[in-house]
Design an enzyme around this catalytic site. Sequence first.
Site, PDB file in Angstrom:
ATOM      1  N   GLU A  57      57.031  -8.418 -22.540  1.00  0.00           N
ATOM      2  CA  GLU A  57      55.731  -9.020 -22.218  1.00  0.00           C
ATOM      3  C   GLU A  57      55.115  -9.693 -23.437  1.00  0.00           C
ATOM      4  O   GLU A  57      54.506 -10.752 -23.321  1.00  0.00           O
ATOM      5  CB  GLU A  57      54.777  -7.978 -21.631  1.00  0.00           C
ATOM      6  CG  GLU A  57      55.128  -7.544 -20.216  1.00  0.00           C
ATOM      7  CD  GLU A  57      55.054  -8.681 -19.197  1.00  0.00           C
ATOM      8  OE1 GLU A  57      54.383  -9.692 -19.460  1.00  0.00           O
ATOM      9  OE2 GLU A  57      55.696  -8.560 -18.139  1.00  0.00           O
ATOM     10  N   TYR A 140      45.895  -8.367 -20.661  1.00  0.00           N
ATOM     11  CA  TYR A 140      47.044  -8.720 -19.822  1.00  0.00           C
ATOM     12  C   TYR A 140      48.224  -7.778 -20.092  1.00  0.00           C
ATOM     13  O   TYR A 140      48.815  -7.213 -19.170  1.00  0.00           O
ATOM     14  CB  TYR A 140      47.480 -10.180 -20.039  1.00  0.00           C
ATOM     15  CG  TYR A 140      48.822 -10.388 -19.411  1.00  0.00           C
ATOM     16  CD1 TYR A 140      48.926 -10.500 -18.021  1.00  0.00           C
ATOM     17  CD2 TYR A 140      49.991 -10.347 -20.164  1.00  0.00           C
ATOM     18  CE1 TYR A 140      50.161 -10.594 -17.402  1.00  0.00           C
ATOM     19  CE2 TYR A 140      51.233 -10.435 -19.566  1.00  0.00           C
ATOM     20  CZ  TYR A 140      51.302 -10.568 -18.181  1.00  0.00           C
ATOM     21  OH  TYR A 140      52.522 -10.635 -17.575  1.00  0.00           O
ATOM     22  N   ASP A 158      49.139 -13.260 -14.789  1.00  0.00           N
ATOM     23  CA  ASP A 158      49.593 -14.257 -15.770  1.00  0.00           C
ATOM     24  C   ASP A 158      49.472 -15.636 -15.124  1.00  0.00           C
ATOM     25  O   ASP A 158      48.915 -15.772 -14.024  1.00  0.00           O
ATOM     26  CB  ASP A 158      51.023 -13.948 -16.237  1.00  0.00           C
ATOM     27  CG  ASP A 158      52.060 -14.136 -15.136  1.00  0.00           C
ATOM     28  OD1 ASP A 158      51.675 -14.456 -13.973  1.00  0.00           O
ATOM     29  OD2 ASP A 158      53.254 -13.981 -15.416  1.00  0.00           O
ATOM     30  N   CYS A 210      56.619 -20.888  -5.864  1.00  0.00           N
ATOM     31  CA  CYS A 210      55.283 -21.497  -5.927  1.00  0.00           C
ATOM     32  C   CYS A 210      55.124 -22.166  -7.299  1.00  0.00           C
ATOM     33  O   CYS A 210      54.276 -21.794  -8.102  1.00  0.00           O
ATOM     34  CB  CYS A 210      54.209 -20.447  -5.680  1.00  0.00           C
ATOM     35  SG  CYS A 210      52.594 -21.178  -5.367  1.00  0.00           S
ATOM     36  N   CYS A 217      57.304 -24.356  -0.213  1.00  0.00           N
ATOM     37  CA  CYS A 217      56.544 -23.587   0.776  1.00  0.00           C
ATOM     38  C   CYS A 217      57.414 -23.148   1.952  1.00  0.00           C
ATOM     39  O   CYS A 217      57.154 -22.108   2.559  1.00  0.00           O
ATOM     40  CB  CYS A 217      55.344 -24.392   1.266  1.00  0.00           C
ATOM     41  SG  CYS A 217      54.209 -24.833  -0.072  1.00  0.00           S
ATOM     42  N   CYS A 220      58.742 -19.764   1.288  1.00  0.00           N
ATOM     43  CA  CYS A 220      57.773 -18.813   0.749  1.00  0.00           C
ATOM     44  C   CYS A 220      57.482 -17.666   1.720  1.00  0.00           C
ATOM     45  O   CYS A 220      57.145 -17.911   2.880  1.00  0.00           O
ATOM     46  CB  CYS A 220      56.484 -19.550   0.407  1.00  0.00           C
ATOM     47  SG  CYS A 220      55.210 -18.445  -0.208  1.00  0.00           S
ATOM     48  N   CYS A 226      48.907 -18.711   3.635  1.00  0.00           N
ATOM     49  CA  CYS A 226      48.499 -19.560   2.514  1.00  0.00           C
ATOM     50  C   CYS A 226      47.527 -20.661   2.946  1.00  0.00           C
ATOM     51  O   CYS A 226      47.878 -21.576   3.691  1.00  0.00           O
ATOM     52  CB  CYS A 226      49.722 -20.180   1.853  1.00  0.00           C
ATOM     53  SG  CYS A 226      49.272 -21.177   0.417  1.00  0.00           S
TER      54      CYS A 226
HETATM   55 FE1  SF4 Z   1      52.665 -21.326  -2.971  1.00  0.00          FE
HETATM   56 FE2  SF4 Z   1      51.313 -21.201  -0.680  1.00  0.00          FE
HETATM   57 FE3  SF4 Z   1      53.431 -22.772  -0.862  1.00  0.00          FE
HETATM   58 FE4  SF4 Z   1      53.735 -20.123  -0.878  1.00  0.00          FE
HETATM   59  S1  SF4 Z   1      52.981 -21.387   0.794  1.00  0.00           S
HETATM   60  S2  SF4 Z   1      54.764 -21.611  -2.209  1.00  0.00           S
HETATM   61  S3  SF4 Z   1      51.887 -19.473  -1.981  1.00  0.00           S
HETATM   62  S4  SF4 Z   1      51.534 -22.979  -1.974  1.00  0.00           S
END
Ligand code: SF4
Length: 367
Positions: A57, A140, A158, A210, A217, A220, A226
């Site tokens: 880290e 952090y 982060d 992301c 997306c 994701c 989202c």
């Molecule tokens: Fe990022 Fe939202 Fe796309 Fe997922 S859906 S990659 S959280 S912008």
Amino acid sequence: MPVECREKIVDEREAPRIAAALLDHYDAHARTLAWRISPQQRAAGVRPDPYRVWLSEVMLQQTTVAAVTSYFNAFIGRWPTVEALAAAPAEDVLAAWAGLGYYARARNLIACARAVAADHGGRFPDTEPGLRALPGIGGYTAAAVAAIAFDRPSAVVDANVERVTARLFAIHTPLPAAKSAIRAKVAQMLPAARPGDFAQAMMDLGATICTPRNPSCLLCPVAGWCEARAQGIAESLPVKPPKKAKPARTGTAWWIEQQGHVLLVQRADKGMLGGMRALPDDGWSASRNGNRAPPLAGQWTQLDAAVAHVFTHFSLDLSLALYRGPQIDKVAFENLNGACWWPVERIEEAGLPTLFAKAARIAIQHR
Ligand code: SF4
């Protein structure tokens, strides 16, 4: 309407579902990183070593995984425990850190390792406040070590987590003002079980899916929740403050070579590249151009080539001047600011920070 009001509130039934989707994805797709335990170890209940978590880290602050991996492996190979690191001479640790940048981290690393060894019997404290009390550990790092090594329910935020969260909840407030809202959202999503894996799952999502540009997306695991994706604004978040122009500084490094050895000095502990071995220079800093006279009278050759280097708060154009004589007594500089005569043919082993390593290579080409 203030922009904050456009942020979606996490439904308390949705937060655990988001966390569960992230953890499922993490179980299947976690990045293999040198400092992580394997999925098999995780499944067998093995906990990550706090020393490895802390070391990684610290190294990863402002630095990419690709740049850190070889340094991490070299450190672990040479100093496999926090006690071993604590017992190492500071100059060896600083030299091993050379090239990784942000050298205050290396000095803090030594101070922290010595505090853990001397005051905690070689064991890292297992709470965020306990970790925070160690030298050089900020909010952090304390949260990351507490969560990842000890499974404490700490909100780890982060840059990757910041981006994922700002998009997930369409937080339009610019950074850094958005930090508290982002932290609150992360805390809302934090699962009671596996908070350390949740932190790493969020980091992985930001690093691999992301991404700042062209987020994937379609791949994701939290796309269904989202808000930025729903609004088609993912790439515009998080909103960054306008970049400030960096001041441009100039300086000169002095190459003084005698009988195959070059004069190196140790920089002052405080300040830029503090405590590092370096070429002597004319006193440049973030706030002023270098203006000191050469360290000895004689014949000098100013080279046309210079090193362009960008620090966090300024850029530096470092020129080079080569000493051409007359012959000097090699003993003359010994014991001056940690000065030593270093064999030119072994200059790559001197642990020079990147700026001076580049300058040394140019000087060697022109000597
Ligand atoms: Fe990022 Fe939202 Fe796309 Fe997922 S859906 S990659 S959280 S912008």
